[in-house]
Every structure is written in C-alpha cells, then in structure tokens.
Design an enzyme around this catalytic site. Structure first.
Site, PDB file in Angstrom:
ATOM      1  CG  ASP A  99      -1.832   1.284   1.748  1.00 21.72           C
ATOM      2  OD1 ASP A  99      -1.144   1.938   0.511  1.00 21.72           O
ATOM      3  OD2 ASP A  99      -2.065   1.079   2.459  1.00 21.72           O
ATOM      4  CE1 TYR A 147      -6.945  10.624  -9.810  1.00 22.56           C
ATOM      5  CE2 TYR A 147      -7.876  11.857 -11.429  1.00 22.56           C
ATOM      6  CZ  TYR A 147      -7.667  10.691 -11.320  1.00 22.56           C
ATOM      7  OH  TYR A 147      -6.142   9.808 -12.546  1.00 22.56           O
ATOM      8  CE  LYS A 157      -3.843  11.218 -10.651  1.00 20.44           C
ATOM      9  NZ  LYS A 157      -2.667   9.972 -10.728  1.00 20.44           N
TER      10      LYS A 157
END
Length: 246
Positions: A62, A154, A158
């Site tokens: 992970d 998100y 990014k």
C-alpha cells in the site's frame, strides 16, 4: 532498449500501470509489479509478461503507508541490486462535489495518489543517487492541470504530483536522475469504462482528436522517458490527452 534495467511500476495490476509493465518487459526490463488489492490480477500480469518472454515479480504494498514503502523499496534493492526506473502509477478516486466531500474521501485520495508518490520517490531516489542514474516517472492527469468539477481531491493530488515532479527533478538532476510526469487525458481503462454514454459523448467532445486514448499509448510515452533517448528531459509534464489542454 531497456535491457538489464530494473523497473518498479506501482499500481501495475490493471489499466495504465498494467500496460506500462507489459511495455517495459517487452523492451527487456525486469519489472517489479506492485499491487495493493488484487494479487490475482497482479499474477495475471506476470503470467502475460512471461508468456511473451519477459521477466517480472509481484510485490504487494500500500504505497500510502510510509513504513511499508520503505520496506518495499529496500526489499527490491536487496533482491535485485538496483532500481533503474520508478513509475508512480498507483491511484484511487473518491469523486464528489466539494461541499459534500468528506474529510476521509479527501485524505484517502491525497494519501494514495500524492503521498504514495512521495513515499516511493523518497526511498527509491536514494538508490538512484548511489547509482548516479535513474528515471522517475510520475502519473499526473489532465485534471491536475485543468481541474474538474466533482474531483477536487483527485485534481489536487494530480496537481501536487506536478509540483513534486519539478522539485524532485531539480534536486536529483546533478546525480543524473531524471524526473518527469505524464498527464493522461481520457484513457480506455476500468475508471472510464463506468462512464455513462452521455458523459462519454460530452468527454469526447472536449478532445480535439475525437476519441479516448489507449493505455498502450501512455505506456509508449513512459517507455520513451525511461529510455536513453529520453535522458535529456527532466522536470517536464508530457500530456497524452488527444489535445485537451494544448
């Protein structure tokens, strides 16, 4: 092209990561196939690589866990002696409107997508500096450049990848380690397969080339950045998006 190279690809059990792992293996690299959730899919990727004459191994980790990443990278170095290429592809989404987004949804996406990339770069770069060579490729996204409604977490992760890439590129350049990002647009993967036809049509309308891309096209870009031919490129964001943000 990548003969004798050891390449670590995170999130390599499906989608873009899978295509990158397969591409690197086809070019002669030994591929470390990282996965978190599905061992079965990771084993399938390894079988496909070996069926084509390539070599690889699977490692569960992970990437959001700092300690586990340290162990993961150390294990790879101890087993294979080096890390030549690192591709940070592992990522998750937890979409939702900003005003309704939970703290957990924000934190989980940042932890995997951004902190996960930091974790692996943190430990793999030490080996690359010792080698005085290396290629780090971080997967950003078109929405990290443009933003996207319903994806504040998100998009932030990014966009953060781009900042991390540029900072790392400056720090590591003197040791001949390049660090670049790829920002895919709409690519045919599990993530996009769940889109409704209406959303797909609206998405295609935003793409000058008029279609979604293929994972193999992103993999080809990664292979170029990982190769000797890409050795004079660092700190850059390569957009593989059909012209969306030209």
């Amino acid at each position: 092209m990548l003969e004798e190279k050891v390449a670590v690809v995170t999130g390599a059990s499906r989608g873009i990561g899978r295509a990158i792992a397969q591409k690197f293996a086809s070019l002669g690299a030994f591929v470390v196939i990282n996965y978190n959730g599905s061992k079965e899919r990771a084993e399938e990727v390894k079988r496909e690589i070996e069926a084509e004459g390539g070599k690889g191994a699977i490692y569960q980790c992970d990437v959001s866990d700092y300690g586990k990443c340290e162990t993961f990278i150390k294990d790879v170095v101890n087993e294979y002696g080096r890390i030549d290429i690192l591709v940070n592809n592992a990522g998750v989404t937890q979409d939702g409107l900003l005003m309704k987004m939970t703290e957990e949804a924000f934190d989980q996406v940042i932890a995997t997508n951004l902190k996960g990339a930091f974790n692996t770069v943190r430990f793999a770069s030490r080996q690359m500096v010792k080698q005085r060579s290396g290629r780090i490729i971080n997967m950003s996204s078109v929405v990290g450049v443009t933003g996207n409604a319903g994806q504040a977490n998100y998009a932030a992760s990014k966009a953060g990848i781009i900042g991390l890439t540029k900072a790392a590129a400056r720090e590591l350049a003197s040791r001949k380690v390049t660090v670049n990002a790829i920002a895919p647009g709409f690519i045919e993967t599990d993530m996009t397969s769940v889109l409704s036809e209406k959303v797909r049509e609206a998405s295609v309308a935003q793409i000058p080339l008029g279609s979604f891309g293929k994972p193999e096209q992103v993999a080809a870009a990664a292979a170029f950045l990982a190769s000797e031919d890409g050795g004079y490129i660092t700190g850059q964001v390569l957009h593989v998006d059909g012209g969306m943000v030209m």
